[in-house]
Design an enzyme around this catalytic site. Structure first.
Site, short mmCIF file in Angstrom:
data_model
loop_
_atom_site.label_atom_id
_atom_site.label_comp_id
_atom_site.label_asym_id
_atom_site.label_seq_id
_atom_site.Cartn_x
_atom_site.Cartn_y
_atom_site.Cartn_z
N ASP A 335 0.88 -1.16 0.00
CA ASP A 335 0.00 0.00 0.00
C ASP A 335 0.92 1.23 0.00
OD1 ASP A 335 -2.32 1.70 0.55
OD2 ASP A 335 -1.45 1.86 2.56
N ASP A 532 -1.35 -0.65 6.16
CA ASP A 532 -1.52 -0.10 7.51
C ASP A 532 -2.95 0.34 7.81
OD1 ASP A 532 -1.22 3.41 7.55
OD2 ASP A 532 -1.41 2.20 5.75
N ASP A 536 -7.00 -1.87 4.24
CA ASP A 536 -6.02 -2.88 3.84
C ASP A 536 -6.31 -4.25 4.46
OD1 ASP A 536 -4.45 -1.14 2.29
OD2 ASP A 536 -3.40 -0.41 4.06
#
Length: 638
Positions: A335, A532, A536
């Site tokens: 990410d 995080d 996600d």
């Protein structure tokens, strides 16, 4: 050593001393002089029986207890049968006595077991050090006095005081005081962090220099320290496939070798008239060699050591199965925001136009954004070094999806995106720099633009380079951000592929496609996803191995992940993979070494070439060497 290990050690030392004295008496011929023949044989039996029972009485009791519970075939049973059998050879007076070997097998087996207990304790300590982060109390102000209460009694919104030297009991935000905070127990980071009003602090860290007043943000059961302790406690329950295989292997292997030993001891004398004493000795030697101690001990210990070593540097692995999977990581997917970037926006460029200066541009933008709580607005206010004067602001109005319309010093100020500028017919233009572009117009005249970007983490580029050095084949970045911003970050970091402007469900679809591609390229390779945020969590669950940022990451991401990086540094990913690969290498070294030596000596025992002393090495010696090798998994440089 704990008290139990100390008593155990002392008992073994006493038995070893008595064993040495017995050997001296036996080899000097004193027994024959004192008791004659065959009295010396029975005297030798009693002489070696003393150190044998001192060292091994607990092994005999465990074997008997386990047989009573239906658990026959374990190492206690093997040691008991083999050593009692060695002493029972006294019933064959024509053969050479083997009481010394019987006592030696038990003695050295106990030495190996003590060594194993010490090694497991040392490995467990590296993990249980994490348990010391549990706070014992929280200081709460009541009736004008500080009162120590159980952290469970404190609620979100309550204010607590942490004195210098005390452990922070709950997560929260500093509202008063300044101090240095030691985060080493959680993150492995040796340099203390500064804590000022507005700083988020996490439970488990130690307050070093000044008193802090903290407003609690989470109940204790949801705090960072509580979640970490739960992860550590549950880590041992999740076994790797290799570890589970060894357990199953020992379950079937042990009764098979007991059967083979029995056949070896009985069939040749019974059917072919061979010497009973010779073949019973071969069977007993076969039993000693066959004990699977080295495998059953060293393989779990290697995984345990790897998890403990990782925890020392702030990497929490939730189980040995995840450590095994991580060792095969071939593709790493990231990410962007909060993972490769800090997740905090800051002004990176100010481009003023016409009669406006950069200071003018930033001043009107900061006043226009003064009432907004959006992170972009906060970054503009932070960049403006002057004081916001409320008297200059006559009107502020939010234009949905476009920006802010304000009246400042009786001038109409527009701050927002290109659509807002187009609506005002301002002569605006885009910027070549990547980031969020905040355009500004004053009374319809284009004043310029401010570039705001999410800053890349200092170690992000090194993290990608380290992964490449570690042999990771492909790095991919998935983000909901604009394509140009994503491409700029990827180019800066050296990431192989970028997928931008994705919704959370799009990320799952992208990971599934990458998993299919990974399986087609290398079925043994695994895909790791690093994230995080709350969005996600589904992707972390779907990936072969999910890695979450633990310091500032969301609870959902930490819960869904298999590995947690407590200091949020992406460079720790390569270190986690390195620890996992080192652990797996040690596991396979122990398996191959233990099975190789045992197979060779088993063949020699069946042929009557290996004696009981060689059997002791094949069992205890191999176990000790395997344990020493397993302990290397704990040695992780901070």
């Amino acid at each position: 050593m704990n008290k139990k290990q100390t008593r155990w050690r002392n008992r073994i030392i006493v038995a070893l001393v008595l064993f040495a004295i017995a050997l001296i008496i036996e080899n000097t011929g004193l027994l024959e002089a004192w008791f004659g023949t065959p009295g010396d044989l029975y005297a030798e039996l009693v002489l070696f029986l003393i150190p044998y029972l001192i060292a091994g009485y607990d092994v005999l009791l465990k074997a008997a207890r386990n047989i009573g519970h239906g658990q026959v075939f374990d190492e206690n049973f093997l040691m008991s049968v083999a050593t009692i059998g060695a002493f029972a050879l006294v019933l064959f007076p024509d053969t050479e006595p083997h009481m010394a070997e019987g006592a030696a097998v038990m003695l050295f087996y106990q030495v190996g077991e003590l060594f194993q207990s010490y090694a497991v304790g040392k490995s467990r300590k590296s993990i249980s050090d994490m348990m010391d982060i549990a706070p014992e109390f929280a200081n709460v102000m009541r009736d004008g006095q500080l009162v120590q209460v159980d952290p469970y009694e404190v609620s979100p919104g309550d204010e607590i005081v942490i004195k210098p030297g005390e452990r922070i009991p709950l997560d929260g935000v500093v509202i008063d005081g300044e101090s240095q905070v030691d985060t080493a127990a959680l993150t492995g980071e040796s340099v203390p962090r500064q804590a000022d009003p507005g700083t988020e602090v996490i439970s488990g860290c130690v307050n070093l220099t000044g008193a802090l007043t903290v407003r609690v943000s989470k109940p204790y059961e949801d705090s960072t320290v509580s979640r970490i302790l739960e992860l550590v406690e549950n880590a041992a329950d999740k076994k790797a496939r290799t570890e589970s295989f060894i357990t199953r292997f020992a379950r079937y292997y042990t009764p098979i070798v007991v059967g083979v030993a029995a056949v070896l001891a009985i069939i040749p004398p019974l059917l072919f008239g061979q010497d009973w004493a010779d073949w019973i000795l071969r069977g007993l030697t076969f039993l000693v060699v066959s004990c699977p101690c080295a495998l059953v001990i060293s393989v779990p210990l290697s995984f345990f050591g790897g998890i403990g070593g990782a925890s020392r540097i702030g990497i929490l692995v939730k189980g040995s199965n995840y450590l095994e999977t991580l060792a095969h990581a071939d593709t790493v997917v990231f990410d962007k925001t909060g993972t490769l970037t800090s997740g905090t926006f800051s002004v990176t460029a100010i481009h003023a136009e016409g009669s406006f200066t950069e200071d003018d541009l930033l001043a009107v933008a900061a006043h226009a954004e003064s009432l907004s709580n959006h992170p972009i607005a906060a970054s503009v206010r932070t960049a403006y070094t002057g004081a916001i004067d409320p008297e200059r602001i006559q009107k502020v109005e939010e234009v949905s999806g476009k920006g802010i319309r304000a009246v400042i010093d009786e001038h109409e100020v527009l701050v927002g995106n290109g659509k807002l500028m187009a609506d005002a017919h301002a002569d605006w233009h885009d910027c070549e720099l990547a980031g969020t572009i905040l355009h500004v117009s004053v009374d319809g005249e284009y004043a310029g633009h401010i570039v705001i970007a999410d800053m890349v983490k200092p170690d992000a580029a090194e993290a990608i380079a380290a992964l490449r050095r570690a042999g990771v084949r492909k790095t991919v970045m998935l983000t909901g951000d604009r394509a140009d911003v994503a491409q700029a970050v990827a180019a800066q970091l050296g990431i192989d592929e970028v997928r931008a402007e994705l919704l959370p469900q799009d990320k799952v679809a992208q990971v599934e496609a990458l998993l299919e591609a990974q399986a087609a390229h290398d079925p043994k390779g695994k895909l790791a996803f690093v994230g995080d945020g709350i969005n996600d969590a589904p992707v972390l669950t779907r990936a072969d191995i999910g890695i979450a940022m633990g310091a500032m990451g969301s609870d959902a991401a930490i819960e869904a992940a298999d590995v947690v990086l407590m200091d949020d540094r992406p460079s720790q990913i390569a270190r986690a993979i390195s620890v996992a690969r080192k652990t797996m290498a040690i596991v396979w070294q122990n398996i191959i070494f233990a099975l190789g030596v045992k197979f060779a000596v088993l063949v020699l025992a069946a042929l009557g070439i290996a004696n009981m002393w060689m059997a002791v090495f094949a069992d205890v010696g191999v176990a000790v060497l395997a344990i020493l090798n397993a302990m290397r998994a704990m040695n992780v440089r901070k």
